[in-house]
Structures are given as structure tokens and as C-alpha cells.
Enzyme design. Structure first.
Site, PDB file in Angstrom:
ATOM      1  N   CYS A   2       0.853  -1.188   0.000  1.00 49.29           N
ATOM      2  CA  CYS A   2       0.000   0.000   0.000  1.00 49.29           C
ATOM      3  C   CYS A   2       0.889   1.239   0.000  1.00 49.29           C
ATOM      4  CB  CYS A   2      -0.898   0.040   1.239  1.00 49.29           C
ATOM      5  SG  CYS A   2      -2.002  -1.379   1.407  1.00 49.29           S
ATOM      6  N   ARG A  16      -4.829   6.964   1.081  1.00 51.86           N
ATOM      7  CA  ARG A  16      -3.970   5.836   0.740  1.00 51.86           C
ATOM      8  C   ARG A  16      -4.496   5.074  -0.458  1.00 51.86           C
ATOM      9  NH1 ARG A  16      -5.378   1.603   4.453  1.00 51.86           N
ATOM     10  NH2 ARG A  16      -3.450   0.514   3.856  1.00 51.86           N
ATOM     11  N   ASN A  79       0.859  -2.788   5.183  1.00 50.51           N
ATOM     12  CA  ASN A  79       1.538  -4.068   5.326  1.00 50.51           C
ATOM     13  C   ASN A  79       3.012  -3.881   5.703  1.00 50.51           C
ATOM     14  OD1 ASN A  79       1.426  -6.972   5.102  1.00 50.51           O
ATOM     15  ND2 ASN A  79       2.726  -6.767   3.308  1.00 50.51           N
TER      16      ASN A  79
END
Length: 324
Positions: A2, A16, A79
Site C-alpha cells: 500500500c 492511501r 503491510n
């Protein structure tokens, strides 16, 4: 994988790209002030700031990926596989499970300054949401209108970094990502001068040559550099619509298309959704992979002194405007 960013323009923005190979029926969820936030190891919050963000559709719990509270404080979890390290319960610390971190912080704090003051004894404890939903390895970008920080729980303990560029991707650790920008200090948004040699007449044969060397691949370190360069050199109209549009263009510089990042046989990571939070107005904007239309949900259009979650499924089907 991400990418999350902050952006200051007409207003203050945070958002995001959520890149993954599987969707969990994401939806925009509003947690009103009187919805009881239940935690595993600390006291519940029966009254708190209202929160809006993207959640997974699981067990009527606000399992937020990214969110903003009514004061404009924003958080996104990204992540951090192979680096995130969650701990055992420690009676001398504040034990929060990683999936509780977003509602716990947004429920009671209004600024990054307050967050930094109150997480010195934070212990991200290794407790799964359920047997079917184990913890995800994450680190977090936290931002308000003035500043942003990164929170990482690693083997050495809890790390809190000031984030001067307002960007976060994935591995490796944030401090290394930030240091890596030194390798790109020669990048420019203008046409470079010939510094190769005075003895050779070199031609600037194309526009955009100041960006030669800017990474274009999908790896997390490359996306960090590209997002930082794009964001920090980006210009937008001083309007809400112009700023939001530009925000999504910045995220578009690091979005992932289906077919380019194979995770396992036949499964590809792609940008499932992109989001933009207006910290000043309490509006959550988003678009999805198949629906590039910008959709919005306003926190302040709801009655916030209630006890039930308010959810809106993402509009994922393509929307077209017929001109003729």
C-alpha cells in the site's frame, strides 16, 4: 502492499492506496460517539470521538484499514510483513491489539501531539481478531493538519518516527526508507543543466529529464521515493475539487494495475481502492479499481450521538456519464 500520503493544499488531506489480491467486501463505516468500543485488554470506550473510514465486512466490528476522527486525526495501517513483531501481554504497559489501534487512538485523541504523549507505554499485543482472522503484520501512518508520525512494533520494541515527508509504504523500516531518499537528491522537476562535462555538448532532447532515475516499479521502496517526489512537487488549484482531484492523481502515480504483480499462481495484487480524507471538513472520498468516479461520504451529514454503526458499501461498478 500500500501507499499512504498526507497533502496540504486548499485544505489538509490524508489518504492511501489499498493494494491487495483479495477484497473483504470493504465499506465506508462511521462509528458514532456512543457506539461502545470494546477492547481485549484495556477499558472500553463507551463515549468517544466519531470516526469514519474503510472497514472490512466482519462481525459488526469496525475493523478499520484507514480512518479519520471528527477532530481531523487520521491513521492508516499498511503491510509490514517480516518486520512487524507483536508482543506478549505486559502488565506494566497499555496492551492494545493491532486491530484495535485505530479505534483506540482515534476514539480519544485529537492530534499527533496527543498520540505521541500517550503511546510511550503502548504494547501491541499478539492477540488475533478471531481464529478465522489472524493479525496482519502492519505499521501505521498517523497524521493531523500539522504533522505526521510512523508507529512500528519491531523485535527491538516500539518505534515512533517523525515523518517529514508525509509518506509511508511497506518494507523495510521507515527510518531506512527515509534515508534512502538521499540517493535521489539530484532529481528535479525542471530541465537539468549539463553537469556531465564542459567538453561534451549534451542536448536536453525531451521534457521531464530532471526526473531521470525516478523509480517506476511497484516495489515498496520505489513507491516511497516516487510518491514522495510526486507529492512534494505537486501543485493543485486552491479549491476543494481541484485539491481532491490532485490528491488522487498523486496516488495514481503509484497505483497497481491487475496483472503486473503476481502474488501466487493466477492471483495478482492491485489497487482495490484509493481514499482521501479532508481533515477540515470531515469528508471521506474514495474511488475503486473499476469505478474511477470520486465518491464521498460526509461524517457531519450523519447523526453522531447514536449507538449503531453506519455503513455504506463501496460503489465498485464503473460509472459513466453519457454525453450524447
Amino acid at each position: 502492499m500500500c501507499t499512504a500520503i498526507t497533502y496540504q493544499s486548499y485544505n489538509n488531506y490524508f489518504g492511501r492506496n489499498f493494494d491487495y489480491e483479495i477484497s473483504y467486501n470493504e465499506m465506508v463505516t462511521i462509528t458514532p460517539r456512543k457506539y461502545p468500543l470494546v477492547f481485549r485488554k484495556v477499558e472500553n470506550l463507551d463515549h468517544h470521538y466519531a470516526i469514519i473510514g474503510i472497514t472490512a465486512d466482519v462481525e459488526s466490528y469496525p475493523l478499520y484499514y484507514d480512518a479519520m476522527n471528527e477532530k481531523g486525526l487520521c491513521i492508516a495501517g499498511l503491510n509490514f510483513a517480516g518486520y512487524a513483531d507483536y508482543k506478549k501481554y505486559d502488565a506494566d504497559k497499555v496492551n492494545i491489539t493491532p486491530f484495535e489501534l485505530i479505534p483506540w487512538l482515534l476514539g480519544q485523541f485529537s492530534s499527533v501531539r496527543e498520540v505521541k504523549k500517550n503511546i510511550q507505554k503502548l504494547n501491541l499485543v499478539n492477540i488475533n481478531f478471531s481464529e478465522q482472522l489472524p493479525l496482519s503484520p502492519l505499521h501505521w501512518l498517523v497524521a493531523d493538519k500539522q504533522e505526521s508520525i510512523v508507529i512500528e512494533s519491531v523485535k527491538e520494541g516500539l518505534k515512533i518516527y517523525d515523518n517529514p515527508v508525509g509518506v509511508l509504504t511497506n518494507n523495510p523500516n521507515f527510518d531506512y526508507q527515509l534515508f534512502n531518499l538521499n540517493n535521489y537528491r539530484a532529481l528535479s522537476n525542471s530541465t537539468p543543466q549539463n553537469s556531465f562535462s564542459e567538453k561534451v555538448d549534451l542536448d536536453s532532447y525531451s521534457r521531464g529529464m530532471g526526473g531521470l532515475g525516478l523509480p517506476g516499479d511497484l516495489s515498496s521502496m520505489s513507491r516511497f521515493v516516487r510518491a514522495a517526489f510526486t507529492k512534494l512537487n505537486s501543485l493543485s488549484m486552491q479549491t476543494e475539487s481541484g485539491s481532491v482531484s490532485q490528491f488522487f492523481h498523486i496516488l495514481g502515480s503509484v497505483e497497481q494495475q491487475k496483472g503486473l504483480c503476481e502474488v501466487t499462481d493466477g492471483k495478482y495484487e492491485y489497487t482495490i481502492y484509493s481514499s482521501c480524507c479532508d481533515m477540515d471538513k470531515g469528508v471521506y472520498y474514495y474511488r475503486t479499481y473499476d469505478n474511477s468516479q470520486i465518491n464521498s461520504v460526509s461524517l457531519n451529514h450523519e447523526h453522531l450521538d447514536t449507538t449503531e454503526l453506519i455503513s455504506y458499501p463501496l460503489r465498485s461498478e464503473a460509472q459513466y456519464y453519457a454525453v450524447n
